[in-house]
Write a protein that holds these residues in place. Structure first.
Motif, PDB file in Angstrom:
ATOM      1  N   UNK A   1     -26.634   4.914   2.065  1.00 36.91           N
ATOM      2  CA  UNK A   1     -27.685   4.143   1.410  1.00 36.91           C
ATOM      3  C   UNK A   1     -27.237   2.683   1.292  1.00 36.91           C
ATOM      4  N   UNK A   2     -28.172   1.813   0.989  1.00 43.33           N
ATOM      5  CA  UNK A   2     -27.877   0.395   0.802  1.00 43.33           C
ATOM      6  C   UNK A   2     -27.365   0.183  -0.630  1.00 43.33           C
ATOM      7  N   UNK A   3     -26.078  -0.042  -0.766  1.00 37.70           N
ATOM      8  CA  UNK A   3     -25.489  -0.174  -2.096  1.00 37.70           C
ATOM      9  C   UNK A   3     -26.058  -1.374  -2.861  1.00 37.70           C
ATOM     10  N   UNK A   4     -26.524  -2.398  -2.145  1.00 36.87           N
ATOM     11  CA  UNK A   4     -27.047  -3.588  -2.811  1.00 36.87           C
ATOM     12  C   UNK A   4     -28.343  -3.290  -3.564  1.00 36.87           C
TER      13      UNK A   4
ATOM     14  N   UNK B   1     -15.921  -1.412  -6.277  1.00 35.62           N
ATOM     15  CA  UNK B   1     -16.507  -0.155  -6.718  1.00 35.62           C
ATOM     16  C   UNK B   1     -16.332   0.996  -5.749  1.00 35.62           C
ATOM     17  N   UNK B   2     -15.494   0.824  -4.727  1.00 32.94           N
ATOM     18  CA  UNK B   2     -15.299   1.863  -3.707  1.00 32.94           C
ATOM     19  C   UNK B   2     -13.972   2.588  -3.910  1.00 32.94           C
ATOM     20  N   UNK B   3     -13.924   3.844  -3.518  1.00 32.14           N
ATOM     21  CA  UNK B   3     -12.671   4.601  -3.492  1.00 32.14           C
ATOM     22  C   UNK B   3     -12.867   5.783  -2.548  1.00 32.14           C
ATOM     23  N   UNK B   4     -11.765   6.440  -2.225  1.00 33.70           N
ATOM     24  CA  UNK B   4     -11.838   7.565  -1.286  1.00 33.70           C
ATOM     25  C   UNK B   4     -11.518   8.881  -1.982  1.00 33.70           C
ATOM     26  N   UNK B   5     -12.199   9.926  -1.530  1.00 33.86           N
ATOM     27  CA  UNK B   5     -11.902  11.297  -1.933  1.00 33.86           C
ATOM     28  C   UNK B   5     -11.410  12.018  -0.686  1.00 33.86           C
TER      29      UNK B   5
ATOM     30  N   UNK C   1      -7.598  23.363   7.438  1.00 34.26           N
ATOM     31  CA  UNK C   1      -8.271  22.799   8.620  1.00 34.26           C
ATOM     32  C   UNK C   1      -7.932  21.320   8.818  1.00 34.26           C
ATOM     33  N   UNK C   2      -7.315  20.696   7.816  1.00 39.10           N
ATOM     34  CA  UNK C   2      -6.966  19.281   7.933  1.00 39.10           C
ATOM     35  C   UNK C   2      -7.518  18.469   6.777  1.00 39.10           C
ATOM     36  N   UNK C   3      -7.290  17.170   6.831  1.00 38.71           N
ATOM     37  CA  UNK C   3      -7.707  16.258   5.769  1.00 38.71           C
ATOM     38  C   UNK C   3      -8.950  15.478   6.195  1.00 38.71           C
ATOM     39  N   UNK C   4      -9.879  15.306   5.239  1.00 39.81           N
ATOM     40  CA  UNK C   4     -11.109  14.564   5.497  1.00 39.81           C
ATOM     41  C   UNK C   4     -11.308  13.546   4.385  1.00 39.81           C
ATOM     42  N   UNK C   5     -11.603  12.297   4.754  1.00 41.18           N
ATOM     43  CA  UNK C   5     -11.786  11.234   3.759  1.00 41.18           C
ATOM     44  C   UNK C   5     -13.249  10.833   3.657  1.00 41.18           C
ATOM     45  N   UNK C   6     -13.741  10.736   2.424  1.00 48.42           N
ATOM     46  CA  UNK C   6     -15.099  10.272   2.145  1.00 48.42           C
ATOM     47  C   UNK C   6     -15.011   9.067   1.214  1.00 48.42           C
ATOM     48  N   UNK C   7     -15.761   8.024   1.530  1.00 44.49           N
ATOM     49  CA  UNK C   7     -15.836   6.857   0.659  1.00 44.49           C
ATOM     50  C   UNK C   7     -16.992   7.036  -0.309  1.00 44.49           C
ATOM     51  N   UNK C   8     -16.708   6.887  -1.599  1.00 49.02           N
ATOM     52  CA  UNK C   8     -17.720   7.016  -2.639  1.00 49.02           C
ATOM     53  C   UNK C   8     -18.065   5.624  -3.150  1.00 49.02           C
ATOM     54  N   UNK C   9     -19.364   5.303  -3.166  1.00 47.46           N
ATOM     55  CA  UNK C   9     -19.787   3.964  -3.553  1.00 47.46           C
ATOM     56  C   UNK C   9     -20.915   3.941  -4.553  1.00 47.46           C
TER      57      UNK C   9
END
Length: 466
Positions: free
Chosen positions: A19-22, A77-81, A87-95
Motif C-alpha cells: 500500500x502507499x504508506x504516504x 517507521x520500518x522494521x523487519x520480521x 524451510x529457511x528464513x523469510x524477511x517481511x518489512x512492516x510499515x
C-alpha cells in the motif's frame, strides 16, 4: 552500513508493504511497543490494510523505554520480521506504524491521539504486571506505583490504565464515543479484566464518567499466540544478511500466529481476518486452552531449563525425559479445558511440541521465567484447583510449582514484581515443610490450594526428588 529506511533498496525476495504508506492515516493507538506487538498485531494490521485499505495506521506508544521509539524514528517507521523454520528464513518489512511516542517524554501527545476522533481502537501489550492488578481482589492495586500516581494526578498519567481513563475523559468532554480497548496480554478474560480496572479508576474520578464508559465502551476479549524471542545481536546480523542494510528493530519469530477476537467494537475495525484472525462470540475457551497448554507448558520448560542450565526452549525439548514431562503436563491440562470450536486438541498439542522444538527459534528459558508470580495463577493454579475439585490427580501441577521453587533456590535472585516476598520465602523455608513459606505469600496461591494439605505434600515430595 546503511540503516533501513523508506529509501532503502532491498532484495527482491524481501516482502514489502504493497500500500502507499504516504496515504496511511492513524486509527489505532497501540501501547507497549515490544517485540510481540511488532511480530503480531502490527503484522495482522498490515495484512488487513493490504486487503482493504483504510485509516488504520498504528501510533506506537512505549511508556518508558526510549530505544524502540528512537529506532522507529531513525528507520522511518520500518522494521523487519524474520520468520524462521526448517524451510529457511523469510524477511517481511512492516510499515503500518505512522507515529511513535515515548509517553514518559510526550504524554500530552499520547493524550491528544487518545482524544482524537480519528482514534477508534487502543490495543495493549504491556505485560501482566503493568496493569496494576491486585491479585487478591482482582481489581486495582492501589499500592501499585502507576495506579497511585494516576489517581493522585489523573491529568498527567504514567500508567496504562491512567492513560486510558484520561483519554476517555477527554473524549467525553468533546462529545466523542469511547475508543474500543483491545487487550492482547495473557490475562484470563483480558477484556473483562481491563474493563474492571478502567471502571474502578474512572469511578474514583467521577461516578458519571464510569457510568458513561460502562454504557458506551467496548472491551472485547482476545487471545494471541506467536512465539517471539527477544532480539539479539545474532538477530540483527541475520537481518543485515537478508536485507543488505542494518535494522535495529529486527525480530525473529515462528511461522505460526493466531489471534482470536471477540467481535465487539465501538466504531469499526480493520479486516484482521485477512491475516488469519478469527472472530468469535466467546474467546474464553481458546484463551484457556492457550494459557494452560502453551503458556503453562512454557513455564514448566523455562524452570526445567534454569535448573539444568539449558538456555533455550529447544534445548529442553531435545531431552526425551523432559519432553515426556511436558506431555504429561499437557495430558493433565486437557481434563480442565472446555470444548474449543474448530480446534482439534490432539493436533494442537502435537503442534505445540513441534513449535517448542523448532531448532531455528532461540527462545530463552530465562525470558519466559520473568515475572512467574504474575503468570502462575492463570497458567497453572486455576487448573490445579479445578482438577482437585473434580477429584483427579493434580501431581503434574505440583511438579511445576516445585520446579519454580527449586529454581529460585538455585538462582538466589529473580526478576519478579514480588521479588522481596519470594526471596524472603526462600530464605525462611522450613526443611520439614519446604513449600510452606511460599504458600504463605499473601495472594499468590488461591485459598483452595493453601488449604489443600495433600496437594502441598505432593509439592514437597517433588521438591525432595529435585
Amino acid at each position: 552500513m546503511e540503516t533501513l529506511s523508506s529509501s532503502s533498496i532491498l532484495p527482491a525476495n524481501v516482502s514489502q508493504p504493497t500500500y502507499n504508506r504516504k496515504l496511511l492515516k492513524p486509527g489505532i493507538v497501540h501501547i507497549g511497543l515490544g517485540a510481540f506487538h511488532r511480530a503480531h498485531q502490527a503484522v495482522f494490521t498490515q495484512k488487513a490494510i493490504e486487503k482493504t485499505f483504510g485509516a488504520w495506521g498504528i501510533v506506537a506508544v512505549n511508556l518508558r523505554s526510549a530505544d524502540p521509539v528512537n529506532a522507529l524514528q531513525d528507520q522511518d517507521g520500518l522494521y523487519s520480521v524474520i520468520t524462521r523454520s526448517a524451510e529457511g528464513d523469510k524477511a517481511d518489512i512492516i510499515g503500518v506504524t505512522v507515529d511513535w511516542i515515548l509517553a514518559a517524554d510526550r504524554g500530552g501527545d499520547v493524550l491528544a491521539y487518545l482524544s482524537s476522533p480519528d482514534t477508534r481502537i487502543v490495543t495493549l501489550t504491556v505485560s501482566e504486571k503493568a496493569y496494576g492488578l491486585d491479585p487478591v481482589t482482582g481489581g486495582l492495586d492501589l499500592q501499585h506505583p502507576a495506579v497511585s500516581a494516576d489517581i493522585a494526578n489523573p491529568q498527567a498519567p504514567t500508567g496504562v490504565v491512567g492513560f486510558l481513563v484520561e483519554g476517555l475523559v477527554r473524549r467525553r468532554e468533546r462529545g466523542l464515543l469511547p475508543f474500543t480497548v483491545l487487550c492482547c496480554d495473557n490475562l484470563p478474560s483480558n477484556g473483562h479484566v481491563v474493563r474492571r480496572l478502567v471502571l474502578e479508576m474512572a469511578e474514583k474520578r467521577d461516578p458519571e464518567l464510569a457510568r458513561w464508559i460502562d454504557d458506551n465502551g467496548k472491551f472485547p476479549c482476545s487471545m494471541v499466540d506467536r512465539i517471539v524471542p527477544a532480539a539479539t545481536e545474532e538477530t540483527r546480523n541475520r537481518a543485515k544478511s537478508l536485507l543488505g542494510v542494518e535494522d535495529r528493530l529486527a525480530i525473529e519469530t515462528e511461522p505460526f500466529m493466531q489471534w482470536i477476537i471477540e467481535d465487539d467494537f465501538v466504531s469499526g475495525r480493520p479486516r484482521w481476518e485477512a491475516g488469519g484472525a478469527v472472530f468469535a462470540t466467546h474467546v474464553e475457551p481458546y484463551e484457556k486452552m492457550k494459557l494452560r497448554l502453551l503458556n503453562g507448558s512454557h513455564t514448566l520448560i523455562a524452570h526445567l531449563g534454569i535448573l539444568h542450565d539449558l538456555e533455550f526452549v529447544r534445548d529442553v525439548m531435545a531431552v526425551p525425559e523432559f519432553v515426556q514431562k511436558v506431555e504429561r503436563h499437557m495430558e493433565s491440562v486437557v481434563g480442565t479445558l472446555d470444548s474449543v470450536p474448530g480446534i482439534d486438541l490432539p493436533l494442537y498439542r502435537k503442534q505445540l511440541l513441534e513449535r517448542f522444538a523448532n531448532p531455528t527459534i532461540a527462545h530463552r528459558t530465562a525470558q519466559i521465567a520473568l515475572d512467574t508470580s504474575q503468570k502462575l495463577p492463570q497458567r497453572l493454579l486455576s487448573a490445579t484447583v479445578e482438577t482437585l475439585v473434580s477429584g483427579k490427580d493434580a501431581s503434574a501441577f505440583a511438579y511445576v510449582v516445585a520446579l519454580w521453587i527449586k529454581s529460585i533456590h538455585k538462582r538466589g535472585d529473580l526478576d519478579d514484581p514480588r521479588k522481596a516476598d519470594i526471596l524472603a520465602a526462600a530464605a525462611s523455608a522450613d526443611p520439614a515443610d519446604p513449600s510452606a513459606s511460599f504458600f504463605a505469600i499473601k495472594g499468590l496461591f488461591p485459598p483452595e490450594l493453601v488449604s489443600a494439605r495433600d496437594w502441598r505434600d505432593q509439592v514437597n515430595a517433588e521438591l525432595a526428588k529435585l
